[in-house]
Design an enzyme around this catalytic site. Structure first.
Site, PDB file in Angstrom:
ATOM      1  N   LEU A  63       0.938  -1.153  -0.121  1.00  0.00           N
ATOM      2  CA  LEU A  63       0.088   0.140   0.113  1.00  0.00           C
ATOM      3  C   LEU A  63       0.832   1.346  -0.128  1.00  0.00           C
ATOM      4  O   LEU A  63       0.436   2.500  -0.179  1.00  0.00           O
ATOM      5  CB  LEU A  63      -0.868  -0.054   1.283  1.00  0.00           C
ATOM      6  CG  LEU A  63      -2.161  -1.080   1.127  1.00  0.00           C
ATOM      7  CD1 LEU A  63      -2.868  -1.006   2.467  1.00  0.00           C
ATOM      8  CD2 LEU A  63      -2.980  -0.780  -0.122  1.00  0.00           C
ATOM      9  N   HIS A 179       9.998 -14.662   0.666  1.00  0.00           N
ATOM     10  CA  HIS A 179      10.227 -14.325  -1.069  1.00  0.00           C
ATOM     11  C   HIS A 179      11.668 -15.389  -1.085  1.00  0.00           C
ATOM     12  O   HIS A 179      12.574 -14.889  -0.913  1.00  0.00           O
ATOM     13  CB  HIS A 179      10.462 -12.977  -1.100  1.00  0.00           C
ATOM     14  CG  HIS A 179      10.921 -12.640  -2.673  1.00  0.00           C
ATOM     15  ND1 HIS A 179      10.235 -12.718  -3.687  1.00  0.00           N
ATOM     16  CD2 HIS A 179      11.786 -12.137  -2.926  1.00  0.00           C
ATOM     17  CE1 HIS A 179      10.594 -12.380  -4.684  1.00  0.00           C
ATOM     18  NE2 HIS A 179      11.835 -12.140  -4.650  1.00  0.00           N
ATOM     19  N   ASP A 305      -0.144  -9.712  -5.176  1.00  0.00           N
ATOM     20  CA  ASP A 305       1.246  -9.335  -5.307  1.00  0.00           C
ATOM     21  C   ASP A 305       1.205  -7.675  -5.776  1.00  0.00           C
ATOM     22  O   ASP A 305       2.075  -7.396  -6.625  1.00  0.00           O
ATOM     23  CB  ASP A 305       2.337  -9.967  -5.897  1.00  0.00           C
ATOM     24  CG  ASP A 305       3.788  -9.589  -5.627  1.00  0.00           C
ATOM     25  OD1 ASP A 305       3.821  -8.514  -4.575  1.00  0.00           O
ATOM     26  OD2 ASP A 305       4.768 -10.027  -6.186  1.00  0.00           O
TER      27      ASP A 305
END
Lengths: 425, 322
Positions: A63, A179, A305
């Site tokens: 965001l 990740h 994502d």
């Protein structure tokens, strides 16, 4: 006392194995159950020929606020989320300052409340400044509302740190969102390493980079009993290793993104900077394995994502542009195109990847239409045909490779805690 | 393969706005450029070094990466066609003040530029300019992607010496991974019917390159006898993130062209090098300056090729004014 009746929709709630046409009754912001026949309510929503399901949950959304409001704010990002059919988004901590203390986690939720669009669940940093060196104040972050921990796209390369992080977070029953990439193998990478990177002379990112870290993280999860979630997997070998780890009872889960299902490395022939993503778009063989992983349940969830990016940052040389796609507003329809239309998943199976499965990964009380749950509900029009026009995105990030795509299926009405937050025109 | 390649250019006309790479060109289009360059070379040999075909146009050389040879070559080519030229280098530019590459290019174009010759370290940078500018774009090297005019001058030099490309074997030696020259050569040579071998250490051969229609070798000595032409690519020290081979000495030992290898090769083997050459690494001085070497002919031909490219793009521009 306010009441709503959602009438005549196909109600799908995978958590309850529910898939039937019916009327859903909502009272005071909570699901009050399925109702036979009509009942007098303050408001009636006609859902004939629509799908009524728990509000969608996005497990990995950037965001950008605080710190990068040229890309997105919590208000614009959550506004985009509801237009995309989401009632909850899980947001990432690579802000400035980094979400690594209680105050920062609470700020994000406060801003989300002020914006008033949908639920926002923050992720906290695993390590201070996402540097992979020292643990962040994980306990404080949990108290501030962090539902999981991640160093976002910075792989935690030091296995010792990752081990301690998994041990420490397990104390709070929170997952680490990883990740999985070996930084040295993908340094300066622009795209998947293969024939097309050879042809285009673009720096490649081999799938082995992911395989190595998936293998390591699984081993550490087994060692520690900690919970690992892979943010977005893209490789055939990852799917295999995760399936095998799950079979052995290791606490591992994984998600994929729609763009890794819809696009291949060949698309980079256009040099479109919107195709530069991390992990990179791979080949049809990898996509086939991902679809199989979704079917068999190895891959638990689908996340957008969402990586919104100011236009000036993306209209540059490929080596300089940041990775990422603005994905909130296209996820639903791309999934329909790639998974429902070819018959890979049933509606119930797909909705599970958006609702009860992601809720289960984070242990949040969402993603269900059980009586007494918050009435977070998405009504999908599966037949709605539309063309992706990034200029119409509510997100400030117009960086999508799907501009001009003709798609089918869109969120029609989105309720958060029984309040209509989005209504398609 | 033979017989199916149309290298006849007399029935073709040039229709492209940009020269971005050889991948997109047909054999006929490549021949069109080669034939035009041959005409210019013939005129030059007859003393007619300059003509007016680009008079009144402006050619901007936008070099975001260091270059001596290519920039000078484009400059001379433009001047021989009577264009006005302007040079731009990254170091002296607003890029150091934070201006983006596209804005810089747009600003230079706004001063009235018709042709933009661009070199950049990022693959696709000329393609990006082609999207944003109205000028014709000539790719003078984009990262490790393509360097079309270099490949054209290599091919021109081979054709000049051997008559035709069809059926001959051209070996590209060295750092294929980082070489835009190799990629453009592979496209051009295979389209014109040549057999291509890429030869280098396994660390410097990119994956799946055979799919481009080339043979891969890691043993220089083994393929010497079948090579009609050997193009020695430069080791790109500036692009190497890590050591791709243990030492320069070992590289020169395994893949350097020297007098001994010349003796093992075909008697009239053509030795090319796109330069700048690292003497004693890719090639020893006796070979570089020896009878098989056409290295300086390549440089001469480079001007002719760049004249031909500018000329053809300008003809097309006159037909379709902006």
């Amino acid at each position: 006392m306010s009441t709503i009746l959602i009438r005549g929709g196909r109600i799908i709630d995978p958590g309850q194995n529910l898939d039937q046409v019916g009327n859903l009754f909502i009272q005071d912001g909570e699901v009050a159950g399925l109702i036979d026949g009509d009942i007098s309510t303050d408001q009636v929503i006609d859902a004939t020929d629509k799908i009524v399901c728990p509000g969608l949950i996005d497990l990995f959304v950037s965001l950008r606020e605080p710190g990068f409001d040229e890309d997105e704010t919590i208000a614009t990002g959550t506004n985009a989320a509801i237009a995309g059919g989401f009632t909850s988004v899980v947001c990432t901590p690579e802000t400035s300052p980094v979400i690594q203390d209680r105050a920062a986690a609470e700020f994000v939720q406060l801003q989300a409340e002020r914006a008033g669009h949908c639920n926002v669940f923050p992720l906290g940093a695993v390590t201070k400044n996402l540097e992979g060196k020292e643990l962040a104040e994980i306990g404080q972050l949990v108290e501030g509302g962090a539902v999981g921990f991640t160093d976002v796209k910075n792989p935690i390369t030091n296995a010792e740190i990752m081990r301690r992080a998994l041990e420490y977070t397990s104390m709070f029953n929170r997952p680490i969102l990883s990740h999985p990439q070996v930084p040295e193998l993908i340094a300066k990478g622009v795209m998947h390493e293969g024939f097309y990177s050879t042809m285009l002379g673009l720096q490649g990112m081999p799938s082995a980079s992911e395989d190595i870290m998936v293998g390591r993280d699984i081993a550490l999860a087994e060692l520690t009993g900690g919970q690992i979630h892979f943010i977005s997997i893209t490789s055939r070998n990852s799917v295999k290793m995760i399936a095998e780890a799950k079979a052995r009872g290791i606490k591992v889960t994984a998600a994929v993104t729609p763009h890794h299902l819809a696009l291949t490395d060949e698309s980079l022939l256009s040099f479109d900077s919107n195709l530069k993503v991390n992990p990179p778009l791979r080949t049809p063989e990898h996509i086939e394995a991902l679809v199989q992983g979704l079917k068999e349940g190895t891959i638990d969830a689908i996340c957008s994502d969402h990586q919104p990016c100011a236009i000036e940052k993306k209209s540059r040389e490929l080596t300089l542009v940041p990775y990422g796609i603005s994905g909130l507003e296209t996820m639903l329809a791309i999934c329909i195109k790639e998974l429902i239309e070819p018959g890979h998943l049933s509606w119930s199976e797909l909705i599970a990847k958006w609702t009860n499965r992601p809720a289960g990964i984070l242990g949040i009380n969402k993603g269900s239409l059980k009586t007494g749950q918050d009435a977070d509900i998405t009504i999908i029009n599966p037949e709605k045909e539309w063309t992706v026009d990034p200029s119409q995105f509510r997100s400030m990030g117009k960086n999508t490779p799907f501009g001009g795509w003709k798609l089918k299926g869109k969120a029609e009405t989105v309720l958060v805690a029984g309040k209509i937050q989005f209504q398609a025109e | 393969m033979g017989g199916t390649i149309n290298t006849k250019s007399d029935t073709l006309t040039w229709h492209r706005k940009h020269l971005l790479g050889l991948e997109e060109l047909s054999a006929g289009e490549i021949s069109l450029i080669l034939d035009q360059a041959a005409k210019f070379k013939k005129q030059a040999n007859e003393g007619e070094t300059k003509n007016n075909s680009l008079k009144g146009t402006v050619v901007a050389n936008l070099f975001f990466e260091p270059s001596t040879r290519t920039k000078t070559s484009f400059n001379i080519a433009a001047k021989r066609l009577s264009a006005d030229t302007v040079d731009f280098t990254a170091a002296s530019s607003s890029l150091s003040k934070g201006e983006t590459f596209i804005d810089t290019a747009k600003n230079i174009e706004a001063m009235g530029v018709d042709h933009v010759v661009v070199r950049h370290s990022t693959p696709g940078a000329p393609h990006l300019l082609a999207k944003h500018l109205k000028a014709n774009i000539l790719n003078a090297g984009d990262g490790t992607h393509e360097h079309p005019t270099q490949a054209l001058l290599d091919i021109f030099t081979i054709r000049e010496n051997l008559g035709s490309l069809e059926g001959i074997t051209v070996t590209l030696v060295g750092d294929i991974l980082h070489s835009r020259v190799a990629r453009s050569n592979i496209w051009g040579l295979t389209k014109l019917g040549a057999n291509v071998i890429v030869c280098g250490p396994s660390t410097l051969i990119p994956p799946q390159i055979e799919k481009l229609g080339v043979k891969v070798s890691h043993n220089f000595d083994e393929i010497l006898a079948e090579s009609d032409c050997i193009n020695l690519l430069r080791i790109q020290f500036e692009r190497q993130r890590n050591a791709f081979f243990p030492s320069i000495r070992e590289y020169a030992h395994l893949f350097g062209m020297n007098g001994e290898r010349i003796r093992k090769a075909k008697k009239d083997v053509l030795v090319l090098a796109p330069g700048p050459i690292n003497r004693g690494v890719e090639i020893t001085p006796d070979v570089a300056d020896g009878p098989n070497s056409v290295i300086l002919d390549q440089v001469t031909n480079g001007v002719m090729i760049r004249m031909a490219c500018l000329y053809l793009l300008n003809q097309q521009r006159k037909k379709n004014p902006q």
